[in-house]
Design a protein around this motif. Structure first.
Motif, PDB file in Angstrom:
ATOM      1  N   SER A 294       0.727  -1.087  -0.020  1.00  0.00           N
ATOM      2  CA  SER A 294      -0.148  -0.033  -0.078  1.00  0.00           C
ATOM      3  C   SER A 294       1.011   1.210   0.047  1.00  0.00           C
ATOM      4  O   SER A 294       2.042   1.270   0.388  1.00  0.00           O
ATOM      5  CB  SER A 294      -0.850   0.033   1.411  1.00  0.00           C
ATOM      6  N   PRO A 295       0.308   2.350  -0.372  1.00  0.00           N
ATOM      7  CA  PRO A 295       1.131   3.857  -0.499  1.00  0.00           C
ATOM      8  C   PRO A 295       1.529   3.937   0.906  1.00  0.00           C
ATOM      9  O   PRO A 295       2.525   4.773   0.901  1.00  0.00           O
ATOM     10  CB  PRO A 295       0.188   4.494  -1.004  1.00  0.00           C
ATOM     11  N   ASN A 296       1.053   3.784   2.089  1.00  0.00           N
ATOM     12  CA  ASN A 296       1.557   3.878   3.166  1.00  0.00           C
ATOM     13  C   ASN A 296       2.208   2.954   4.070  1.00  0.00           C
ATOM     14  O   ASN A 296       2.452   3.081   5.131  1.00  0.00           O
ATOM     15  CB  ASN A 296       0.275   4.549   4.202  1.00  0.00           C
ATOM     16  N   TRP A 297       2.913   1.945   3.210  1.00  0.00           N
ATOM     17  CA  TRP A 297       3.734   1.041   3.850  1.00  0.00           C
ATOM     18  C   TRP A 297       5.046   1.385   4.023  1.00  0.00           C
ATOM     19  O   TRP A 297       5.554   2.043   2.967  1.00  0.00           O
ATOM     20  CB  TRP A 297       3.658  -0.301   2.753  1.00  0.00           C
ATOM     21  N   PRO A 298       5.815   1.145   5.044  1.00  0.00           N
ATOM     22  CA  PRO A 298       5.544   0.762   6.387  1.00  0.00           C
ATOM     23  C   PRO A 298       4.715   1.735   7.290  1.00  0.00           C
ATOM     24  O   PRO A 298       4.929   2.802   6.999  1.00  0.00           O
ATOM     25  CB  PRO A 298       6.654  -0.115   6.768  1.00  0.00           C
ATOM     26  N   SER A 299       4.171   1.305   8.143  1.00  0.00           N
ATOM     27  CA  SER A 299       3.505   2.134   9.221  1.00  0.00           C
ATOM     28  C   SER A 299       4.888   3.137   9.698  1.00  0.00           C
ATOM     29  O   SER A 299       5.857   2.541   9.928  1.00  0.00           O
ATOM     30  CB  SER A 299       2.753   1.435  10.119  1.00  0.00           C
ATOM     31  N   SER A 300       4.326   4.144  10.303  1.00  0.00           N
ATOM     32  CA  SER A 300       5.320   5.218  10.981  1.00  0.00           C
ATOM     33  C   SER A 300       5.776   4.334  12.269  1.00  0.00           C
ATOM     34  O   SER A 300       7.236   4.702  12.586  1.00  0.00           O
ATOM     35  CB  SER A 300       4.678   6.492  11.326  1.00  0.00           C
ATOM     36  N   SER A 301       5.026   3.639  12.912  1.00  0.00           N
ATOM     37  CA  SER A 301       5.641   3.087  13.984  1.00  0.00           C
ATOM     38  C   SER A 301       6.650   1.834  13.961  1.00  0.00           C
ATOM     39  O   SER A 301       7.590   1.777  14.390  1.00  0.00           O
ATOM     40  CB  SER A 301       4.291   2.360  14.831  1.00  0.00           C
ATOM     41  N   HIS A 302       6.526   1.161  12.661  1.00  0.00           N
ATOM     42  CA  HIS A 302       7.384   0.342  12.290  1.00  0.00           C
ATOM     43  C   HIS A 302       8.645   0.633  11.928  1.00  0.00           C
ATOM     44  O   HIS A 302       9.721   0.478  12.085  1.00  0.00           O
ATOM     45  CB  HIS A 302       6.875  -0.605  11.110  1.00  0.00           C
ATOM     46  N   LEU A 303       8.675   1.960  11.135  1.00  0.00           N
ATOM     47  CA  LEU A 303       9.770   2.732  10.680  1.00  0.00           C
ATOM     48  C   LEU A 303      10.444   3.349  11.823  1.00  0.00           C
ATOM     49  O   LEU A 303      11.955   3.153  12.179  1.00  0.00           O
ATOM     50  CB  LEU A 303       9.262   3.934   9.832  1.00  0.00           C
ATOM     51  N   ALA A 304       9.843   3.820  12.999  1.00  0.00           N
ATOM     52  CA  ALA A 304      10.478   4.265  14.145  1.00  0.00           C
ATOM     53  C   ALA A 304      11.015   3.147  15.080  1.00  0.00           C
ATOM     54  O   ALA A 304      12.094   3.618  15.472  1.00  0.00           O
ATOM     55  CB  ALA A 304       9.548   4.937  15.063  1.00  0.00           C
ATOM     56  N   CYS A 305      10.418   1.959  14.805  1.00  0.00           N
ATOM     57  CA  CYS A 305      11.039   0.764  15.384  1.00  0.00           C
ATOM     58  C   CYS A 305      12.403   0.408  15.116  1.00  0.00           C
ATOM     59  O   CYS A 305      13.364   0.328  15.779  1.00  0.00           O
ATOM     60  CB  CYS A 305      10.327  -0.334  15.561  1.00  0.00           C
ATOM     61  N   ILE A 306      12.627   0.557  13.737  1.00  0.00           N
ATOM     62  CA  ILE A 306      13.916   0.206  12.962  1.00  0.00           C
ATOM     63  C   ILE A 306      15.092   1.466  13.373  1.00  0.00           C
ATOM     64  O   ILE A 306      15.885   1.149  13.584  1.00  0.00           O
ATOM     65  CB  ILE A 306      13.720  -0.028  11.542  1.00  0.00           C
ATOM     66  N   ALA A 307      14.414   2.539  13.089  1.00  0.00           N
ATOM     67  CA  ALA A 307      15.100   3.847  13.429  1.00  0.00           C
ATOM     68  C   ALA A 307      15.915   3.708  14.864  1.00  0.00           C
ATOM     69  O   ALA A 307      17.041   4.222  15.216  1.00  0.00           O
ATOM     70  CB  ALA A 307      14.323   5.056  13.030  1.00  0.00           C
TER      71      ALA A 307
END
Length: 660
Positions: A294-307
């Motif tokens: 989807s256009p909003n993949w991945p979620s902001s929480s998942h990106l923050a987890c990796i960051a």
């Protein structure tokens, strides 16, 4: 005046502005013969060079590069340094921990200078790719300079034609004969023949297989930069901050001629760059798998987890993006889920490892540690990772583990790319620090680190034993087990180190003892039977008091368990045949004349192991007699409304008391 890297520089030509001339047949033949001779000599030079280590080598088809939005500040400073002809520094050392993007910066900078025709040569060492031999460096640089500058090519061709044995000389001779003297000859003929500095990039110097050669390259380049005030070459050397290179670059005479840049982990710019790499990487993956995502993949929480897990480690995020977008699986959502489970500590043995490439790097680094030093290295790393704190300075840690100055620093000399090791002059104030948590995680997971895995049980045992020894350091009657200070500093520092050794031991001992594996508990019990609990409790803070309360609870459970099972291997040690050697006794009728230890917890859950009397549990206190040597007596008071611990001095024993 400085050139602009966005426009190409003109190259002087023999025929510039020439007109009304005649080409003679004899001169043309001579020129053709001279050209043939130059090409023949160039072929000879190519045979001694390593073409695969050059900037545009086919074997380096997909080299690491900086994202246009990352490492901007350091790249701009390097460009400014490399293009200003009036700069004092002609040598730059770019250093940083393993995997943080030094090669990406070197590649990107080299490409920028090449586009402006200001790149003289580049060499990219790589041990995994077998680009590690020191003897090919200078011929490779000379080969590229010959292609870059016709005048240099003519001179070096003549030199090699006159003396082909130059290519068999030692490295210092080659540096002079093939690099320095030919360029100096050009300058002697025409001081302006090289109008702007040419950049020489040497990346991954620490991956050169010969450490002595690494030092030699730095020394001979630095020596020339120091002795010759003006010269049209800029030297950019990139490496990990290995101990021998730090020592070489620390030469006081080079501070004028050598500029230093360091890539940091976890600073603000690095964290912003990590998020930038993640967003850019996920954008490319979405484009590649538009029908799956989807256009909003991945979620902001998942990106923050990796960051958050990356903490500014750009190599970490690059490996994660590569794993998620791996076309061999073509399942970015599934790969992302695997990655998140891995980072959350939920991965199972045999599952895919998103950080496999980073693990290979860590394995390579640890493989360089001599086998006789590896056990010492793992002891040092274990105590730092599991018990590291402010009090555990380098000098305190060495003495705590019984290591002298030389052994301590020698054993860590190959690990400066993954841990910060303070210089000896700062050993009494600074601690060893792991650059990134991924290295600690790697050491803790034997499935990832194999033979380099940290034995956590051994670390807990050593910290427990050594803490008990240092806490009783001043007990004369325990002289046979008294530890010795192996690393002595100035007298004023030694007093501080001894004080910090005792405080570190107090903060670590009560945590370590309950963590010792049951197979090794007999060693701890032997120490506790000889341990004098008459300690300087008044200097403890609240967190130590809490750990001590849990230690009392653990010790009571352990002794009780030994009493109930006679065949247990602690039974004979603690009870059988010698009841005077009871380490701990509990009376559920506390004496209010005794001093007290106050502890925050639920009385029902905490005191239930001491007494089955509901009234005593409701009262929230039991009486404790502790130790076989200089026994101490106190009340252990437990209340759920106690927010923290505090010690107050009393006339006898100690008082651990709540302060609101």
């Amino acid at each position: 005046m400085r050139p602009c890297l966005t426009s190409a520089c003109s190259v002087p030509s023999t025929f510039n502005n020439a007109h009304d001339f005649v080409i003679g047949t004899a001169n043309m033949i001579n020129n053709i013969q001279m050209l043939d001779n130059q090409n023949t000599v160039l072929d000879l030079l190519e045979e001694k060079a390593m073409v695969s280590a050059m900037l545009e080598s086919a074997e380096r088809s997909y080299p690491p590069r900086c994202n246009p939005e990352t490492r901007q500040s350091v790249r701009s400073r390097i460009v400014e340094w490399g293009t200003q002809s009036d700069r004092v520094w002609r040598m730059l050392w770019l250093s940083g921990p393993a995997g943080v993007g030094k090669s990406a910066v070197a590649q990107t900078v080299a490409e920028e200078f090449q586009s402006a025709r200001l790149l003289g040569a580049a060499f990219f060492f790589s041990r995994p790719n077998r680009r590690e031999e020191p003897d090919v460096l200078i011929p490779t640089l000379a080969y590229q300079l010959a292609i870059c500058h016709p005048g240099y090519k003519r001179i070096i061709s003549q030199r090699l034609a006159d003396n082909p044995m130059i290519l068999k000389n030692h490295r210092r001779s080659q540096f002079k004969e093939l690099i320095i003297d030919p360029i100096q000859s050009l300058l002697d003929h025409d001081p302006h023949i090289i109008p702007y500095p040419l950049l020489i990039v040497i990346d991954g110097l620490d991956e050169c297989i010969d450490r002595e050669a690494q030092r030699e390259f730095v020394e001979m380049i630095g020596s020339h930069c120091r002795m010759v005030e003006r010269f049209p070459l800029r030297w950019m050397i990139c490496s990990r901050p290995e101990s021998h290179l730090k020592a070489t670059f620390s030469n006081a005479d080079w501070k004028i001629t050598c500029l230093r840049e360091q890539l940091e982990i976890d600073d603000r710019e690095a964290q912003e760059d990590a998020i930038c790499i993640l967003r850019d990487g996920f954008t490319k993956i979405r484009r590649r798998y538009g029908d799956q995502l989807s256009p909003n993949w991945p979620s902001s929480s998942h990106l923050a987890c990796i960051a958050n897990a990356a903490s500014g480690h750009l190599g970490f995020v690059s490996f994660i993006i590569r794993f998620i977008g791996d076309e061999n699986y073509s399942n970015p959502s599934g790969q992302l889920d695997t990655c998140l489970r891995f980072l959350g500590g939920l991965h199972t043995p045999g599952a895919l490892n998103p950080l496999h490439a980073l693990d290979l790097l860590y394995t390579q680094i640890l493989s360089s540690v001599p086998p006789y030093d590896l056990p010492i290295v793992l002891r040092i790393l274990g105590s730092s990772i599991l018990y590291g704190q402010k009090l555990l300075t380098t000098a305190v840690q060495a003495n705590f583990l019984g290591l002298d100055h030389a052994i301590f620093y020698r054993s860590l000399q190959f690990l400066h790319s993954v841990i910060f090791v303070p210089p000896a002059s700062e050993a009494n104030t600074r601690s060893i620090r792991v650059y990134h948590a991924s290295f600690s995680d790697y050491l803790k997971d034997s499935g990832r680190s194999g033979g380099f895995a940290m034995d956590e049980a051994a670390v807990h045992l050593e910290v427990a034993i050594q803490s008990l020894r240092w806490l009783n350091y001043d007990k004369i009657e325990l002289e046979p087990i008294r530890p010795a200070t192996k690393w002595l500093l100035a007298q004023e520092h030694n007093e501080t180190i001894l004080r910090d050794l005792k405080m570190f031991s107090a903060e670590s001992c009560w945590k370590a003892c309950p963590r010792v594996h049951h197979d090794s508990l007999d060693q701890v019990m032997e120490m506790l039977l000889r341990f004098d609990f008459d300690l300087d409790y008044n200097n403890w803070d609240g967190s130590v008091a809490g750990d001590f309360a849990y230690f009392i609870r653990w010790l009571h459970l352990l002794v009780s368990f030994s009493n109930e099972i006679p065949e247990n291997h602690f039974y004979g040690l603690l009870v059988q045949g010698n009841r005077n050697k009871r380490l701990i006794s509990i009376n559920d009728r506390p004496s209010f004349s005794l001093d007290s230890v106050y502890h925050q917890d639920d009385p029902q859950s905490f005191l239930g192991v001491f007494t089955q009397n509901p009234a005593r549990i409701q009262l929230g206190r039991v009486s404790v007699q502790l130790g076989n040597v200089n026994r101490i007596n106190f009340n252990l008071v437990v209340g759920g409304d106690t927010p923290r611990f505090a010690f107050q001095p009393t006339a006898r024993n100690f008082l651990m008391q709540f302060r609101s």
